[in-house]
Design a protein around this motif. Structure first.
Motif, PDB file in Angstrom:
ATOM      1  N   GLN A 106      55.661  76.040  17.443  1.00 24.05           N
ATOM      2  CA  GLN A 106      55.556  76.952  16.306  1.00 24.05           C
ATOM      3  C   GLN A 106      54.713  76.339  15.195  1.00 24.05           C
ATOM      4  OE1 GLN A 106      59.315  77.908  14.440  1.00 24.05           O
ATOM      5  NE2 GLN A 106      58.561  79.889  13.740  1.00 24.05           N
ATOM      6  N   ARG A 107      54.824  75.053  15.005  1.00 21.66           N
ATOM      7  CA  ARG A 107      54.107  74.357  13.926  1.00 21.66           C
ATOM      8  C   ARG A 107      52.616  74.229  14.204  1.00 21.66           C
ATOM      9  NH1 ARG A 107      56.741  70.106  14.446  1.00 21.66           N
ATOM     10  NH2 ARG A 107      55.164  68.694  15.310  1.00 21.66           N
ATOM     11  N   THR A 108      52.253  74.020  15.484  1.00 24.97           N
ATOM     12  CA  THR A 108      50.855  73.748  15.831  1.00 24.97           C
ATOM     13  C   THR A 108      50.154  74.920  16.508  1.00 24.97           C
ATOM     14  OG1 THR A 108      51.443  72.883  18.027  1.00 24.97           O
ATOM     15  CG2 THR A 108      51.455  71.319  16.176  1.00 24.97           C
ATOM     16  N   SER A 109      50.938  75.929  16.980  1.00 19.19           N
ATOM     17  CA  SER A 109      50.392  77.045  17.774  1.00 19.19           C
ATOM     18  C   SER A 109      49.713  76.551  19.049  1.00 19.19           C
ATOM     19  CB  SER A 109      49.399  77.876  16.947  1.00 19.19           C
ATOM     20  OG  SER A 109      50.042  78.452  15.835  1.00 19.19           O
ATOM     21  N   ALA A 110      50.178  75.422  19.560  1.00 20.42           N
ATOM     22  CA  ALA A 110      49.609  74.877  20.792  1.00 20.42           C
ATOM     23  C   ALA A 110      49.949  75.772  21.980  1.00 20.42           C
ATOM     24  CB  ALA A 110      50.146  73.472  21.045  1.00 20.42           C
ATOM     25  N   ASP A 111      49.051  75.790  22.969  1.00 24.58           N
ATOM     26  CA  ASP A 111      49.314  76.535  24.200  1.00 24.58           C
ATOM     27  C   ASP A 111      50.266  75.765  25.107  1.00 24.58           C
ATOM     28  OD1 ASP A 111      47.330  78.806  23.865  1.00 24.58           O
ATOM     29  OD2 ASP A 111      46.025  77.067  23.656  1.00 24.58           O
ATOM     30  N   LEU A 112      50.181  74.440  25.069  1.00 23.25           N
ATOM     31  CA  LEU A 112      51.069  73.571  25.835  1.00 23.25           C
ATOM     32  C   LEU A 112      51.563  72.464  24.914  1.00 23.25           C
ATOM     33  CD1 LEU A 112      48.387  74.276  27.820  1.00 23.25           C
ATOM     34  CD2 LEU A 112      49.886  73.210  29.505  1.00 23.25           C
ATOM     35  N   VAL A 113      52.818  72.094  25.039  1.00 16.93           N
ATOM     36  CA  VAL A 113      53.398  70.975  24.298  1.00 16.93           C
ATOM     37  C   VAL A 113      54.066  70.055  25.309  1.00 16.93           C
ATOM     38  CG1 VAL A 113      55.026  70.265  22.521  1.00 16.93           C
ATOM     39  CG2 VAL A 113      53.809  72.438  22.283  1.00 16.93           C
ATOM     40  N   ILE A 114      53.762  68.765  25.227  1.00 20.24           N
ATOM     41  CA  ILE A 114      54.408  67.799  26.110  1.00 20.24           C
ATOM     42  C   ILE A 114      55.140  66.762  25.273  1.00 20.24           C
ATOM     43  CG2 ILE A 114      52.789  68.073  28.016  1.00 20.24           C
ATOM     44  CD1 ILE A 114      51.430  65.493  27.104  1.00 20.24           C
ATOM     45  N   GLY A 115      56.124  66.140  25.897  1.00 20.05           N
ATOM     46  CA  GLY A 115      56.874  65.090  25.243  1.00 20.05           C
ATOM     47  C   GLY A 115      57.002  63.878  26.144  1.00 20.05           C
ATOM     48  N   PRO A 116      57.512  62.780  25.600  1.00 17.17           N
ATOM     49  CA  PRO A 116      57.627  61.543  26.389  1.00 17.17           C
ATOM     50  C   PRO A 116      58.759  61.609  27.406  1.00 17.17           C
ATOM     51  CG  PRO A 116      58.566  61.242  24.210  1.00 17.17           C
ATOM     52  CD  PRO A 116      57.944  62.614  24.210  1.00 17.17           C
ATOM     53  N   VAL A 144      62.145  64.254  23.506  1.00 19.89           N
ATOM     54  CA  VAL A 144      62.353  63.181  24.484  1.00 19.89           C
ATOM     55  C   VAL A 144      63.225  63.643  25.650  1.00 19.89           C
ATOM     56  CG1 VAL A 144      63.319  60.869  24.822  1.00 19.89           C
ATOM     57  CG2 VAL A 144      62.103  61.429  22.693  1.00 19.89           C
ATOM     58  N   VAL A 145      62.817  63.262  26.852  1.00 17.68           N
ATOM     59  CA  VAL A 145      63.716  63.334  28.001  1.00 17.68           C
ATOM     60  C   VAL A 145      63.812  61.935  28.599  1.00 17.68           C
ATOM     61  CG1 VAL A 145      63.103  65.726  28.499  1.00 17.68           C
ATOM     62  CG2 VAL A 145      61.932  63.906  29.712  1.00 17.68           C
ATOM     63  N   HIS A 146      64.953  61.644  29.220  1.00 20.64           N
ATOM     64  CA  HIS A 146      65.188  60.344  29.852  1.00 20.64           C
ATOM     65  C   HIS A 146      65.235  60.522  31.360  1.00 20.64           C
ATOM     66  CE1 HIS A 146      66.238  58.212  26.074  1.00 20.64           C
ATOM     67  NE2 HIS A 146      66.613  59.427  25.694  1.00 20.64           N
ATOM     68  N   GLU A 147      64.712  59.552  32.071  1.00 20.68           N
ATOM     69  CA  GLU A 147      64.689  59.604  33.527  1.00 20.68           C
ATOM     70  C   GLU A 147      65.395  58.371  34.096  1.00 20.68           C
ATOM     71  OE1 GLU A 147      61.590  60.225  37.270  1.00 20.68           O
ATOM     72  OE2 GLU A 147      60.830  59.547  35.326  1.00 20.68           O
ATOM     73  N   PRO A 148      66.591  58.532  34.616  1.00 22.21           N
ATOM     74  CA  PRO A 148      67.255  57.398  35.273  1.00 22.21           C
ATOM     75  C   PRO A 148      66.414  56.914  36.463  1.00 22.21           C
ATOM     76  CG  PRO A 148      68.810  59.176  34.842  1.00 22.21           C
ATOM     77  CD  PRO A 148      67.439  59.733  34.597  1.00 22.21           C
ATOM     78  N   VAL A 149      66.170  55.636  36.553  1.00 21.52           N
ATOM     79  CA  VAL A 149      65.324  55.077  37.605  1.00 21.52           C
ATOM     80  C   VAL A 149      66.213  54.586  38.741  1.00 21.52           C
ATOM     81  CG1 VAL A 149      63.567  53.372  38.182  1.00 21.52           C
ATOM     82  CG2 VAL A 149      63.616  54.392  35.888  1.00 21.52           C
TER      83      VAL A 149
END
Length: 755
Positions: A131-141, A224-229
Motif C-alpha cells: 500500500q505504501r509503495t504501490s509495488a506490483d510485487l513485494v518480497i521479504g526475507p 519476515v518468515v523463518h525456515e527451519p533447516v
C-alpha cells in the motif's frame, strides 16, 4: 473458519471474495504444513485492518496427504480455506494452480512455502509495504532457524537465509515470501514455467518476465518468515548440489529466451568464468586460513559457475526430485478435446470459448491433448507442448520437439489464409465476392458444420486410445465420430456447445438464408447429445433446451471467459463507436443494416461520430459511408475498447452467447445491442447494455450513450457488476464441481455431492 472441504466456495451464484489470498503449495510435508497453518492462525493485524483471507492449499502429492491436515486445522473466522488436490509433483505446476484459483478472488496473493513459519506481523507488513509503495510485487526475507546440533560454521546467512540490503526496489523475486497483484497476473498472463518445476528457478523467471513487462518489485525487510533447516540440508554435499542447481537455472534462463538480447548467453559465460576464478582464488585463501565456512562458500562459487555452463548447454539438475515413489503411481489427469480447427485459427467467438476451456484445464494440472479433425491448425510449426497443449492431427508430425504440419493441403490452406489476411481491402472484397458467388451457386449461405467421414472417425478413435484420457470433450456436435468408440479410461464424455445448433439453423432460415446441412433439425442434435454424459452450455438461456435434447446428460454453463481490466475513461475518444466481428454471415448482415438504417442519422445528430470496424468482417464490406474506418485485424482488441465510447452489436440472426457483447461488458464499454445480441444475458439486472431492435431505437440509444450522461454511467455501473460472471474463477466453477463428483481430475478427492 469456512472450509471448502465442507461446502463450495461459491454460494447462490456469488464468488466468495477476500482481501488477500494466501497460497501454499505442499508436497509430502504434513508436519511442517500443520505448523504453518497454526502459525497463520496467530497472524496479527495492526490498527483496525483485519483483512479477509482466502487460504489456498494446493497439494502436490498424488496421495493427498495434506487433506486431513487442512480438514482438522481450526483457523479464525476471517479465514476461508480451500484445499486443491493437484498431485503433479512439480512446484511450478502447483504454483500455477494457485494462480488459477486466486485470480478473480482477491486483489492480492501472498505465497509462502510449506516449510516456512511467518512472523506474527508478516502479512500485515507485506500489505503495508504494498500500500505504501504501490509495488506490483513485494518480497521479504527468509531467515534460517537451525537445530541445536547444527555446527557454528553453517549458521552464516549465506548458506540458508535470503536477506537483503534494506528496503528498496530490486530486480528479481523469490516465491517463498512474496506478495503480488492478481491483476498483474491476469493482465500479463503470467505463469510459472513448468519445465523448471523440478530444477528450480521458475520464480526467478516469473519475476523477470513481470519486470520486463513494467512491473516493480519492493524488498520489505520487516516482512519476515523463518525456515527451519532440516538436518539433511546441513551437509556440504547438499550446499554444493544446491549451488550447482542455482547456476544451472541461471544458464537455462539466459538460453535463447524469446525477446531477450542475443548476447545474454555470452555474458553468462563471462560471469561463470569470473565466478570460477574468484571461487578458486577464495578456495586457496580459505584453505590457508583454515576457515571452513569461507572454504565452503568459495566452493559454492565454483560449483555455481559449473552449473551456469551446464545450464547454457541445456542441462538441469533435479534438486527437488520426487520423493521415494509411493505404493501406487498417480499420473496427471488427461483430457482430450476433439475439434475441427485449432483455437488460434481465427479470432472468432467460438475460438475464444474453446481457448478458455483448454487453458482452464491446463492451469488445473491436466495433460491437455487437442485432436484436430481438419487442416486448420492455426500454425505451420510450433514447439511441442507450447502453452501446455499437445496437438494431434492427421497431417501433423512431431519432429525433434517441434509440431510440424506436413499435409500439403493444410500448408496451402494456411498460407492462403495468411496471405488473404494481409491483402489490401479492395483485393479482399473482390475475393470475397467470388467466394460468395460460389456459395450461392452451391445453394449454401451458411455452413452449420460438417459431419466427420468414416476415415476421420476411425482416426479419432485411434488417437483417443493412444491418449487414454479420463475426460473427452467434443467441440460441437460435428466433431463427434460415428460410431463413437472410447477407451476404457474415459470417465466422462462431454460436448462443448457454443449454441443450440438447430436454433441457429432456424434463425438463418427465417432470415431467408440456406444452411448446410440443409435438413438439419432438432432430432439430429438430440441424437448426438444422447451419447454425452455432460454438455457445456455457453449461456444460461440454452440450459433448458439442451437439457430437453439430452435428458440423460448433465448441463452446466461455461460462459466465455473475458479476463480484462475495465478501460480507463482518460483514453476514451469522444464520439468513437466500435464494431468487432468475424466475417460470418450474421456479422456482415448486422453491420450492413446498421450502416444503412442507423449510421446516417447518428452522423446527422453527432457529426463527430466515427465508427471503427475491427475484424475479418471488413473483408466482406465494399464501400462504406463517411465516418466509418475499416481497421481489419488488429494486434490488440484491448486498445480498441480503450478508445471506444460506445460499442454496437446490431445482430439480426444467430444463437448462443455473443462474445462481442461480453467483451464490451467486461471492458466496461457501454454497448447497444438487439434482442438477438443479448441472448443469454436477459437475466442480468440491471442490464449491462442498451437494448434496441428498430433503427430508431438503435439510433437514439447510440446517441444517448455518446452524450456521456447519466444513461451512460448507469450502463457502465451495470457492466462492472456483470463482468465478474466471466472471470475464470466464476465461469468454470460449475464444471469443476461436476467433474469432481464424477471422479475426474485434480478436484476428485474433494467431491461432495450436493444434498
Amino acid at each position: 473458519m469456512t472450509s471448502t472441504l465442507d461446502r463450495p466456495v461459491e454460494s447462490d451464484g456469488e464468488t466468495l471474495l477476500a482481501d488477500v489470498v494466501i497460497g501454499i503449495v505442499t508436497h509430502r510435508r504434513p508436519g511442517p504444513l500443520r505448523a504453518l497453518l497454526h502459525r497463520l492462525a496467530e497472524l496479527e493485524s495492526a490498527g483496525d485492518r483485519t483483512p479477509r483471507v482466502l487460504l489456498l492449499v494446493v497439494d502436490n502429492s498424488p496421495d493427498s496427504e495434506a487433506r486431513p491436515v487442512v480438514a482438522t486445522t481450526t483457523l479464525p473466522d476471517r479465514f476461508t480455506v480451500e484445499y486443491v488436490a493437484h498431485g503433479a509433483g512439480n512446484i511450478a505446476s502447483g504454483r500455477n494452480a494457485v494462480l488459477a484459483h486466486a485470480v478473480g478472488r482477491a486483489p492480492l496473493l501472498a505465497l509462502i512455502d510449506d516449510d516456512e513459519l511467518p512472523a506474527a506481523d508478516w502479512l500485515d507488513r507485506l500489505l503495508d509495504a504494498q500500500q505504501r509503495t504501490s509495488a506490483d510485487l513485494v518480497i521479504g526475507p527468509v531467515l534460517a532457524d537451525y537445530p541445536t546440533e547444527a555446527p557454528q560454521w553453517v549458521r552464516r546467512p549465506v548458506f540458508h537465509s535470503v536477506v537483503g540490503d534494506g528496503p528498496g526496489w530490486v530486480a528479481e523475486a523469490h516465491a517463498g515470501n512474496l506478495l503480488l497483484s492478481t491483476g498483474l497476473v491476469r493482465r500479463l498472463g503470467l505463469r510459472f514455467d513448468e519445465t523448471l518445476g523440478r530444477s528450480g528457478g521458475e520464480d526467478q523467471l516469473f519475476s523477470r518476465q513481470a519486470v520486463a513487462a513494467g512491473a516493480r518489485i519492493w524488498f520489505e525487510p520487516s516482512a519476515v518468515v523463518h525456515e527451519p533447516v532440516p538436518a539433511d540440508r546441513l551437509s556440504v554435499r547438499y550446499l554444493l548440489r544446491r549451488e550447482y542447481r542455482k547456476g544451472g537455472t541461471l544458464g537455462i534462463l539466459d538460453r535463447s529466451r524469446p525477446g531477450w538480447p542475443a548476447g545474454r548467453p555470452v555474458r553468462r559465460v563471462l560471469v561463470a568464468g569470473y565466478w570460477a576464478a574468484a571461487g578458486l582464488t577464495a578456495v586457496v585463501r580459505a584453505a590457508v586460513m583454515r576457515d571452513r565456512a569461507r572454504l565452503v562458500e568459495a566452493l559454492m562459487k565454483v560449483t555455481r559457475a559449473a552449473g551456469m555452463v551446464a545450464g547454457l548447454r541445456g542441462r538441469t539438475y533435479d534438486l527437488y526430485g520426487a520423493a521415494p515413489a509411493p505404493a501406487r503411481a498417480t499420473e496427471r489427469p488427461r483430457v482430450a478435446v476433439v475439434a475441427a480447427e485449432g483455437p488460434e485459427y481465427q479470432r472468432a467467438g467460438h475460438g475464444q470459448h474453446l481457448r478458455g476451456i483448454l487453458a482452464h484445464h491446463r492451469d488445473l494440472g491436466y495433460d491437455v491433448a487437442l485432436l484436430l479433425t481438419g487442416p486448420r491448425t492455426g500454425f505451420l510449426v510450433r514447439r511441442a507442448g507450447q502453452d501446455g497443449l499437445t496437438y494431434r492431427a492427421p497431417g501433423l508430425r512431431t519432429v525433434g520437439g517441434w509440431e510440424v504440419v506436413t499435409s500439403p493441403a493444410a500448408v496451402a490452406g494456411h498460407v492462403a489464409w495468411a496471405v488473404f489476411r494481409r491483402l489490401p481491402h479492395r483485393v479482399q472484397t473482390a475475393i470475397d465476392r467470388v467466394r460468395t458467388a460460389r456459395r450461392s451457386r452451391a445453394d449454401v449461405d451458411h455452413v452449420l458444420g460438417t459431419w466427420l467421414d468414416p476415415a476421420t472417425s476411425g482416426w479419432v478413435a485411434r488417437e483417443l486410445g493412444t491418449v487414454a484420457p479420463e475426460l473427452v470433450l467434443f467441440n460441437t456436435i460435428f466433431s463427434v465420430p460415428e460410431p463413437l468408440v472410447l477407451p476404457p479410461t474415459v470417465r466422462v464424455t462431454g460436448l462443448i456447445s457454443h449454441d443450440v445448433v438447430h436454433e441457429r439453423a432456424d434463425s438463418f432460415r427465417a432470415a431467408g438464408h440456406r444452411v448446410e446441412p440443409a435438413d438439419f433439425a432438432a432430432e439430429h442434435e438430440a441424437a448426438v447429445l444422447a451419447r454425452m454424459d455432460l454438455v457445456l452450455a455457453i449461456q444460461w438461456d440454452d440450459v433448458a433446451t439442451l437439457a430437453a435434447l439430452a435428458p440423460g446428460a448433465a448441463v452446466v454453463v461455461t460462459p466465455v471467459v473475458v479476463d480484462v481490466e475495465p478501460v480507463s475513461s482518460e483514453r476514451v475518444r469522444s464520439g468513437r463507436c466500435l464494431f468487432v466481428g468475424s466475417g460470418s454471415l450474421h456479422n456482415v448482415e448486422a453491420l450492413q443494416w446498421f450502416l444503412r438504417e442507423v449510421w446516417p442519422e447518428v452522423r446527422r445528430r453527432r457529426p463527430d461520430a466515427e465508427l471503427h470496424v475491427v475484424g475479418t468482417v471488413c473483408a466482406r464490406l465494399g464501400s462504406v459511408p463517411a465516418g466509418v474506418v475499416l481497421r481489419g485485424e488488429v494486434r490488440s482488441l484491448a486498445e480498441e475498447y480503450e478508445r471506444a465510447a460506445v460499442a454496437v452489436a446490431p445482430l439480426r440472426a444467430g444463437s448462443g452467447l455473443k462474445v462481442k457483447v461480453v467483451e464490451a461488458i467486461c471492458h466496461g464499454v457501454p454497448i447497444v445491442t438487439t434482442t438477438v445480441g443479448a441472448q443469454g444475458l436477459g437475466g442480468l439486472r440491471p442490464a449491462p447494455y442498451r437494448l434496441a431492435d428498430s433503427a430508431g431505437e438503435f439510433t437514439d440509444a447510440v446517441v444517448d450513450l455518446l452524450a456521456d450522461g447519466p444513461a451512460r454511467r448507469d450502463v457502465e455501473t451495470a457492466a462492472r457488476t456483470a463482468a465478474g460472471l466471466f472471470s475464470p474463477g466464476r465461469a468454470y466453477a460449475e464444471l469443476d464441481r461436476f467433474l469432481a463428483v464424477a471422479g475426474v481430475g485434480s478436484e476428485a478427492a474433494e467431491a461432495t455431492p450436493a444434498a
